[in-house]
Design an enzyme around this catalytic site. Structure first.
Site, PDB file in Angstrom:
ATOM      1  N   MET A   1       0.815  -1.214   0.000  1.00 40.73           N
ATOM      2  CA  MET A   1       0.000   0.000   0.000  1.00 40.73           C
ATOM      3  C   MET A   1       0.852   1.271   0.000  1.00 40.73           C
ATOM      4  O   MET A   1       0.588   2.226   0.718  1.00 40.73           O
ATOM      5  CB  MET A   1      -0.964  -0.015   1.199  1.00 40.73           C
ATOM      6  CG  MET A   1      -1.879  -1.223   1.219  1.00 40.73           C
ATOM      7  SD  MET A   1      -2.697  -1.574  -0.359  1.00 40.73           S
ATOM      8  CE  MET A   1      -4.184  -0.637  -0.146  1.00 40.73           C
ATOM      9  N   ARG A   2       1.885   1.250  -0.818  1.00 40.14           N
ATOM     10  CA  ARG A   2       2.790   2.397  -0.887  1.00 40.14           C
ATOM     11  C   ARG A   2       2.978   2.735  -2.365  1.00 40.14           C
ATOM     12  O   ARG A   2       3.184   1.828  -3.179  1.00 40.14           O
ATOM     13  CB  ARG A   2       4.116   1.959  -0.265  1.00 40.14           C
ATOM     14  CG  ARG A   2       5.213   2.988  -0.221  1.00 40.14           C
ATOM     15  CD  ARG A   2       6.319   2.479   0.685  1.00 40.14           C
ATOM     16  NE  ARG A   2       5.843   2.434   2.049  1.00 40.14           N
ATOM     17  CZ  ARG A   2       5.827   3.481   2.881  1.00 40.14           C
ATOM     18  NH1 ARG A   2       6.334   4.637   2.512  1.00 40.14           N
ATOM     19  NH2 ARG A   2       5.338   3.369   4.107  1.00 40.14           N
TER      20      ARG A   2
ATOM     21  N   GLN B   1     -11.272 -14.155  -6.987  1.00 42.65           N
ATOM     22  CA  GLN B   1     -10.775 -14.049  -8.365  1.00 42.65           C
ATOM     23  C   GLN B   1      -9.328 -13.557  -8.404  1.00 42.65           C
ATOM     24  O   GLN B   1      -8.546 -13.977  -9.257  1.00 42.65           O
ATOM     25  CB  GLN B   1     -11.671 -13.092  -9.180  1.00 42.65           C
ATOM     26  CG  GLN B   1     -13.080 -13.605  -9.378  1.00 42.65           C
ATOM     27  CD  GLN B   1     -13.112 -14.974 -10.029  1.00 42.65           C
ATOM     28  OE1 GLN B   1     -12.492 -15.196 -11.057  1.00 42.65           O
ATOM     29  NE2 GLN B   1     -13.813 -15.909  -9.396  1.00 42.65           N
TER      30      GLN B   1
ATOM     31  N   HIS C   1      -5.062  -5.288  -8.390  1.00 44.88           N
ATOM     32  CA  HIS C   1      -5.926  -4.208  -7.899  1.00 44.88           C
ATOM     33  C   HIS C   1      -7.378  -4.693  -7.887  1.00 44.88           C
ATOM     34  O   HIS C   1      -7.823  -5.304  -8.864  1.00 44.88           O
ATOM     35  CB  HIS C   1      -5.768  -2.978  -8.800  1.00 44.88           C
ATOM     36  CG  HIS C   1      -6.587  -1.815  -8.370  1.00 44.88           C
ATOM     37  ND1 HIS C   1      -6.206  -0.990  -7.327  1.00 44.88           N
ATOM     38  CD2 HIS C   1      -7.788  -1.354  -8.795  1.00 44.88           C
ATOM     39  CE1 HIS C   1      -7.131  -0.062  -7.150  1.00 44.88           C
ATOM     40  NE2 HIS C   1      -8.108  -0.265  -8.025  1.00 44.88           N
TER      41      HIS C   1
HETATM   42  C1  GAR Z   1      -6.109  -7.070  -2.240  1.00 42.36           C
HETATM   43  O1  GAR Z   1      -7.491  -6.958  -2.379  1.00 42.36           O
HETATM   44  C2  GAR Z   1      -5.399  -6.279  -3.315  1.00 42.36           C
HETATM   45  O2  GAR Z   1      -6.064  -6.305  -4.549  1.00 42.36           O
HETATM   46  C3  GAR Z   1      -5.443  -4.893  -2.719  1.00 42.36           C
HETATM   47  O3  GAR Z   1      -5.168  -5.087  -1.360  1.00 42.36           O
HETATM   48  C4  GAR Z   1      -5.619  -6.370  -0.966  1.00 42.36           C
HETATM   49  C5  GAR Z   1      -4.456  -7.108  -0.327  1.00 42.36           C
HETATM   50  O4  GAR Z   1      -4.903  -8.317   0.193  1.00 42.36           O
HETATM   51  N1  GAR Z   1      -4.493  -4.027  -3.319  1.00 42.36           N
HETATM   52  C6  GAR Z   1      -4.718  -2.746  -3.545  1.00 42.36           C
HETATM   53  O5  GAR Z   1      -5.749  -2.178  -3.221  1.00 42.36           O
HETATM   54  C7  GAR Z   1      -3.571  -2.005  -4.206  1.00 42.36           C
HETATM   55  N2  GAR Z   1      -4.011  -0.741  -4.700  1.00 42.36           N
HETATM   56  P1  GAR Z   1      -3.857  -9.436   0.620  1.00 42.36           P
HETATM   57  O6  GAR Z   1      -2.836  -8.753   1.535  1.00 42.36           O
HETATM   58  O7  GAR Z   1      -4.690 -10.442   1.365  1.00 42.36           O
HETATM   59  O8  GAR Z   1      -3.218  -9.987  -0.643  1.00 42.36           O
END
Ligand code: GAR
Length: 205
Positions: A94-95, A177, A113
């Site tokens: 998230m960076r 998904q 995403h």
């Molecule tokens: C996931 O839904 C990914 O798509 C999203 O964060 C979540 C991480 O979940 N990423 C973003 O929003 C990036 N902009 P995880 O840590 O269980 O893989």
């Protein structure tokens, strides 16, 4: 076929379910790659625990201990280069990455995403899709360029949005998904099955 010499770095910030999906795909041998290193910018993120459990090298790199973003990114670059990484996978990292990092690994960084890009880039995207009244959402794997969530699209998967949906239910449906298309996108790259043509990613037979 590719050998297990195709090496990934996976960058994470949180629970790491996408990391787990990649690990699982490698372990059932449907994904012929190796994770060289998992790096988190968040201490004690569950993703690091997942890596440890599977004997994968992991590292917490604390952004607060660097004077600025460029220095932090240089440290990331050095760690990743030390493992001779072929592909950098952002998995809930998230960076926002800057020019230096992106240029160093040009066309070798991908991200997952939780929306159908270019709709709903940025944060809180499941909630925003629901509130907007979209009838479908989904997830996107894309190459990372300097535009946030704006790089060329590799794979997408669509899910419906129901009248009685909640953010949690929609997020769960999308995540299911994500866990399918992220390992698949990595496999396509590792097997050299993709060609970048401007904004388009062509899938070779
Ligand atoms: C996931 O839904 C990914 O798509 C999203 O964060 C979540 C991480 O979940 N990423 C973003 O929003 C990036 N902009 P995880 O840590 O269980 O893989």
């Amino acid at each position: 076929m590719v050998s297990d010499k195709f090496i990934l770095a996976v960058l994470v910030s949180g629970r790491g379910s996408n990391l787990q999906a990649i690990i699982d795909s490698i372990e059932i041998r449907s994904l012929p790659v190796k994770i060289g290193l998992v790096i988190s910018d968040v201490k004690n993120s569950f993703a690091l625990e997942r890596a440890r459990k599977h004997n994968i090298d992991e590292l917490f790199l604390d952004p607060k201990t660097f004077p600025d973003r460029k220095n932090y990114e240089q440290a990331l670059v050095e760690q990743i280069q030390a493992k001779s990484v072929n592909l950098v996978c952002l998995a809930g990292f998230m960076r926002i990455l800057g020019k230096h990092f992106i240029n160093t690994f040009s066309d070798r960084i991908i991200n997952i995403h939780p929306s159908l890009l270019p709709a709903f880039p940025g944060l809180n995207v499941q909630k925003r899709a629901l509130e907007h009244g979209a009838r479908f959402s989904g997830c996107t794997v894309h190459y990372v360029n300097e535009e946030v969530d704006g790089g060329p699209i590799i794979l997408q998967s669509v899910v419906p949005i129901y009248d009685n949906d909640s953010e949690a239910l929609l997020s769960e449906r999308i995540l299911e998904q994500e866990h399918i298309i992220y390992p698949e996108a990595i496999r396509l790259i590792a097997e050299n099955r993709l060609t970048l043509s401007g904004r388009r990613v062509l899938h070779n037979k």
